[in-house]
Design an enzyme around this catalytic site. Sequence first.
Site, PDB file in Angstrom:
ATOM      1  N   GLU A 154       0.821  -1.209   0.000  1.00  0.00           N
ATOM      2  CA  GLU A 154       0.000   0.000   0.000  1.00  0.00           C
ATOM      3  C   GLU A 154       0.857   1.261   0.000  1.00  0.00           C
ATOM      4  O   GLU A 154       0.514   2.255  -0.637  1.00  0.00           O
ATOM      5  CB  GLU A 154      -0.945   0.003   1.208  1.00  0.00           C
ATOM      6  N   TYR A 176      -5.549   5.967   5.956  1.00  0.00           N
ATOM      7  CA  TYR A 176      -5.775   5.042   4.850  1.00  0.00           C
ATOM      8  C   TYR A 176      -5.002   3.735   5.043  1.00  0.00           C
ATOM      9  O   TYR A 176      -5.569   2.639   4.959  1.00  0.00           O
ATOM     10  CB  TYR A 176      -5.374   5.689   3.528  1.00  0.00           C
ATOM     11  N   ASP A 179      -9.192   6.005  -0.356  1.00  0.00           N
ATOM     12  CA  ASP A 179      -8.116   6.522  -1.194  1.00  0.00           C
ATOM     13  C   ASP A 179      -8.754   7.160  -2.426  1.00  0.00           C
ATOM     14  O   ASP A 179      -9.983   7.312  -2.500  1.00  0.00           O
ATOM     15  CB  ASP A 179      -7.127   5.411  -1.566  1.00  0.00           C
ATOM     16  N   CYS A 225     -14.383   1.705 -12.819  1.00  0.00           N
ATOM     17  CA  CYS A 225     -14.839   3.062 -12.480  1.00  0.00           C
ATOM     18  C   CYS A 225     -13.680   4.051 -12.622  1.00  0.00           C
ATOM     19  O   CYS A 225     -13.324   4.772 -11.695  1.00  0.00           O
ATOM     20  CB  CYS A 225     -15.407   3.088 -11.063  1.00  0.00           C
ATOM     21  N   CYS A 238     -19.516   1.519 -17.214  1.00  0.00           N
ATOM     22  CA  CYS A 238     -20.768   1.439 -16.448  1.00  0.00           C
ATOM     23  C   CYS A 238     -21.593   0.208 -16.803  1.00  0.00           C
ATOM     24  O   CYS A 238     -22.291  -0.348 -15.949  1.00  0.00           O
ATOM     25  CB  CYS A 238     -21.594   2.698 -16.673  1.00  0.00           C
ATOM     26  N   CYS A 279     -20.340  -2.580 -14.692  1.00  0.00           N
ATOM     27  CA  CYS A 279     -20.162  -2.275 -13.271  1.00  0.00           C
ATOM     28  C   CYS A 279     -21.147  -3.084 -12.413  1.00  0.00           C
ATOM     29  O   CYS A 279     -22.361  -3.074 -12.685  1.00  0.00           O
ATOM     30  CB  CYS A 279     -20.360  -0.783 -13.025  1.00  0.00           C
ATOM     31  N   CYS A 320     -25.880   3.500  -8.663  1.00  0.00           N
ATOM     32  CA  CYS A 320     -25.064   4.691  -8.962  1.00  0.00           C
ATOM     33  C   CYS A 320     -25.955   5.871  -9.327  1.00  0.00           C
ATOM     34  O   CYS A 320     -26.570   5.912 -10.401  1.00  0.00           O
ATOM     35  CB  CYS A 320     -24.097   4.380 -10.096  1.00  0.00           C
TER      36      CYS A 320
END
Length: 461
Positions: free
Chosen positions: A90, A171, A189, A243, A250, A253, A259
């Site tokens: 990370e 985070y 994030d 995304c 989309c 998704c 959404c």
Amino acid sequence: MAKSPKCMVTTSRRPTRKLQAGSATRPSSADIEDLATPGVLAGPALAAAALRLGLLRWYDTHRRDLPWRFSATPGPEGREKRAYAVWVSEVMLQQTRVPVVVDYYSRWMARWPTVETLATATQEEVNEMWAGLGYYRRARFLLEGAKQIAEKGEFPSTASTLRQVRGIGDYTAGAIASIAFNEVTPLVDGNVVRVISRIFAIADNPKESSTVKKFWELAGQLVDPSRPGDFNQAMMELGATLCSKTKPGCSQCPVSSHCQALTLSHENPSIGVTDYPQVVPKAKPRRDFAAVCVVQIAQGLEQEMAAGKCNLFLLIKRPEEGLLAGLWEFPSVLVDESKTDSLNRRKEMDKYLKQLLDIDVKRESIVVLRKDIGQLVHIFSHIRLTMHVELMVLKIKGVVGQVCNKGQDSMKLKLVDESSIDSMGLTSGIRKVYNMVKAFKEKKLLDQSQIPTRKRSRRHE
């Protein structure tokens, strides 16, 4: 620990703002109850559950196979190994693309497979391993954090205790705690911001503290109570793949039915999914100018010097705080933009070398070559640095090894040979400078080798 999602009673709403006259409005803030769009699900709790289920199913099928995604072996040791892997990955992934990180991560883990082995490393070893990734403070914090954890003898297992480790923020703490220790805690994030802002059609400035707080609240309400780590990774994976910033997929998704940005775009052609989150213009980077001098201490015959043999290069260690802290570079001094001409740059560099080495270039050495090589532009996150590069080949009058010992702080100076500098972990900017000088020397050597050949060919004509 974040509470399980529940229906929130909203007593007031922040006003919405209109995009343009006669167009649909988009909300400037959101709550989890906004997931319950009419005709889809009965209520916000069910909507959140359906979103989790759809996202986790998608993640289980489509997640990328990455070296830091592995199941922990049972027991504390296995969980700590997983936590260390998540931590390293990370930190590396901040400001860096996944394909670049994979190789760095693999080399890092081969060198320091546990937090205890990392704690025994030196800052210079860590910097060399990190070279090319940029944002070197990350590497310094990793080492300092590892030493702190090794000293305590236990890897922190909750987000709150992880935040007490040097360099671990909200985070990273959320990532380690949820992925390695299964704590029901969120993380936010850039990818998660993009997903949440589109799900809830949040039009507020994502950099403002109040908006950041809202993202954390919503992420905390959404996180899956039974698979928090997988859910958090799924949110990041969705933001990194389908995304995306400019070309969201989309139609593929798994949460498109939830959404609100997509719904608004269907209702009003003037609204696009990519309008979320709000794009905040970046501040223009500061423009700096530097004179960079690659100082080569020559030993041996001219032919040997030209071929790169018996050469030593002077390196300077940067201060332990600030930009590129503790890293090695060629002598470099900032100059005003109005004084970037060769004469002024050389005056500043001579002054700097005299102060640094306590030697007078003109009196205590023979300048074999001093040549302007060119200039390079290197972009940092907030600085656009133009480096004017010159090569200076010196023959020192006296013992070469005493050069670094005469300086004000000999621990910050060293001479390295050409083979060593080729393998050193230099920053990308300094590596560019060295490669430019190396290319110049190779061309000069080639030109010199061709002169006798042309003379001989004339004799035979």
